[in-house]
Design a protein around this motif. Structure first.
Motif, short mmCIF file in Angstrom:
data_model
loop_
_atom_site.label_atom_id
_atom_site.label_comp_id
_atom_site.label_asym_id
_atom_site.label_seq_id
_atom_site.Cartn_x
_atom_site.Cartn_y
_atom_site.Cartn_z
N ARG A 1 13.35 26.14 29.63
CA ARG A 1 11.67 25.97 29.76
C ARG A 1 11.07 26.84 28.40
O ARG A 1 11.79 27.52 28.03
CB ARG A 1 11.13 26.34 31.05
N ASP B 1 6.72 21.95 32.48
CA ASP B 1 6.92 23.49 32.25
C ASP B 1 5.15 24.13 32.16
O ASP B 1 4.78 24.65 31.24
CB ASP B 1 7.38 24.09 31.21
N PRO C 1 11.38 21.92 33.52
CA PRO C 1 11.33 22.21 32.05
C PRO C 1 10.60 21.18 31.36
O PRO C 1 9.96 21.19 30.25
CB PRO C 1 12.98 22.12 31.94
#
Lengths: 301, 292
Positions: B35, A34, A31
């Protein structure tokens, strides 16, 4: 097309890296960074990949693996060497088992330094590779439409490895017809080809600097020119390149009374092409359980 | 609207809708994993990219099977949206799946073989529930015709909750989602090396992707039939079901094939068959009167 630049799928291979760079490659998927934002997907499959990320120096045991992965990737493709070891061999450069950087085995397009390489640098490297990828795609599209302007030239000794590669790819379809991977054209070694080169005339068909087709022939001294091993890469088939090559190689033997050529009995496309060029079948000869050679001849008027 | 118009709209709109849903899926999944995710149109970029790549093959004939897989998948959807027989749609769907498996077997590689045999197991697991859906629809609406089922404007899900649950269970298989993405997974590209799709590259892989878009839109159509009382209600519940599939995909880890087969058949047998048996008994004893 913009699609290529917006969806670079990468394959990552660790060629004896210390895992420092590998962890950073995986970090760029998390994340925090990403990379999927840019459409980057980490595939495990060379056949689906556009960008080849290599970390670590290449050693003697995995240079074949690196080459194999590279060759399994469909064109257009780019290679990015990640980290100090992959770019130059790094601190392992002098080791007895280390071949050096990735560029000792396959052509590298982008070098990303760092020990370990940072995720930002990895993303930057891949983005740089995209420009090269797009240029390759444009060149490929141009070469597919430029097949009509194939240049036919005499091959030189330096061309022999490439000619052998073209031959082996081109004869895959023949092997599939007969279910036999032991056809002479597929078993030929570079040494045997070099031997042939000493006594035959080799012609190559070149498109944008890349050999896409070839044929060879020799005069047996008794008034017959034997033509053999007509090879056209699958992508370039159906554009009459084979016919042009046969016509060109015939012109290399102006003095002979007849031309002779042979192919397998189930190779309908080849027989059709040769018939269209004026060849007539005159004898057949069994070669193996699966293949029977069909000999065809054309007499000069 | 005449069936031909519906088929025409399906042929044009299904890949667009399917691609958008795939993009939405990736984006929602990314958000669930904290994300940002790719752009909504990412699946279209992917397919455009694949289309411009080299057509790399193990055997040239493998692409021939994939072409038929694509054509039959499109044909299956056309049968469905043309309002044809549900049973016919079901068997056409099976046939298209078989062509995909044949293509993978033709490519003769271990990954491809594993993917192909897992795909066959998945088909074995999901088909009873889909077939039972057709049977259940017939019990409630007295017709197999998609057109007539949709035209009756009923809420079959009220009488067929078990069948609907069984169908949703196998939809997770059909959409190639965790925990049942054994043969080829969309998200985990590493572990199975894309299984059944391993040996397909470039334009052929693009064709497989587009075929999945067509297939997904058709499968959502099956879900829609359960809520066909009004088109807005149907669409809302179909969208909700799709979201549910994505959620389950993100919260589940992949399971073994034995579990897939056993659990899918158990759910189908207990909920699906149980539901139909109960309906039959209720009707036989005159407690429930199914509309004629």
């Amino acid at each position: 097309m913009s699609g290529l630049q917006k969806s670079p799928w990468v394959i990552h291979y660790d060629a004896s890296s210390c895992n420092g760079c590998d962890i950073e490659v995986l970090a760029s998927l998390t994340p925090g960074f990403d990379v999927e934002r840019f459409g980057i997907v980490n595939t495990g499959n060379p056949k689906h990949a556009d960008v080849f990320l290599v970390t670590g120096s290449v050693n003697e045991q995995n240079r074949e693996v690196v080459r194999n992965i590279y060759e399994q990737m469909p064109e257009p493709k780019v290679v990015v060497a990640l980290g100090a070891c992959a770019t130059s061999g790094g601190i392992f450069r002098e080791c007895y088992n280390v071949a050096g950087g990735v560029d000792t085995v396959i052509p590298v397009d982008v070098y990303v330094p760092g020990c370990a390489v940072r995720p930002e640098a990895i993303i930057d490297g891949v983005v740089r590779a995209l420009g090269i990828l797009e240029a390759r795609r444009a060149a490929m599209a141009a070469s597919s439409t430029a097949a009509g302007v194939m240049m036919i030239q005499r091959a030189t000794a330096a061309d022999l490895p490439e000619l052998l590669a073209v031959q082996k790819v081109a004869y895959q379809s023949e092997a599939e017809i007969y279910g036999d991977m032991s056809l002479p054209a597929l078993r030929q070694s570079l040494g045997e080809l070099t031997g042939d080169f000493g006594r035959m005339i080799f012609l190559k068909g070149v498109v944008n600097g890349k050999i896409v087709a070839s044929v060879r022939g020799y005069d047996d001294g008794q008034g017959t020119a034997h033509l053999l091993r007509l090879s056209v890469l699958p992508y370039f088939r159906g554009r009459r390149l084979g016919r042009r090559l046969i016509a060109a190689v015939e012109r290399e033997f102006p003095g002979v009374g007849r031309y002779e050529i042979f192919t397998g009995h189930r190779s309908a496309v080849n027989i059709h092409i040769y018939t269209k060029l004026g060849y007539k079948r005159f004898k057949t000869e069994p070669f193996s359980a699966a293949v029977e050679w069909v000999y065809m001849e054309k007499k000069t008027s | 609207m005449s069936p031909w118009w519906r088929v025409l709209i399906y042929l044009v709109a299904a890949p667009l809708l399917g691609g958008l849903l795939a993009g939405l899926d990736r984006r929602i999944s990314a958000r669930m994993q904290a994300r940002l995710g790719p752009p909504l149109l990412q699946p279209f970029y992917d397919v455009a990219k694949l289309w411009s790549k080299e057509r790399l093959v193990v055997r040239r004939s493998q692409n021939f099977y994939i072409l038929f897989f694509f054509l039959l998948t499109v044909f299956t959807g056309a049968l469905f949206f043309g309002g044809s027989d549900l049973l016919l749609v079901f068997f056409a769907l099976t046939l298209s799946g078989i062509f995909f498996v044949l293509g993978a077997y033709k490519a003769s590689s271990p990954y491809s073989f594993v993917g192909a045999s897992r795909e066959l197991i998945q088909m074995m697991a999901d088909e009873p529930a889909i077939l039972l859906t057709a049977v259940g629809m017939y019990m409630v609406t007295h017709t197999f015709s998609v057109h007539e089922i949709a035209a009756q404007q009923t809420m079959p899900v009220l009488l067929l909750p078990g069948v609907f649950f069984a169908l949703m269970y196998v939809m997770e298989i059909k959409f190639r989602k965790s925990p049942f993405d054994l043969s080829s997974s969309h998200h985990a590209h590493q572990e199975l090396v894309r299984g059944i799709a391993t040996e397909f590259a470039g334009p052929t892989l693009a064709l497989i992707e587009v075929a999945h878009w067509y297939e997904n839109v058709m499968l959502l159509g099956w879900i829609f039939l359960f809520f066909s009382i009004h088109w807005a209600v149907g669409l809302a519940f179909t969208a909700l079901s799709f979201f549910l599939l994505v959620v389950v995909d993100n919260v589940c880890a992949r399971v073994k094939w034995q579990f897939v087969l056993r659990s899918a058949w158990r759910v189908t047998l207990v909920l699906g068959c149980g539901n139909i048996l109960l309906l039959w008994l209720l009707e036989m004893f005159g407690i429930l009167k199914l509309n004629q």
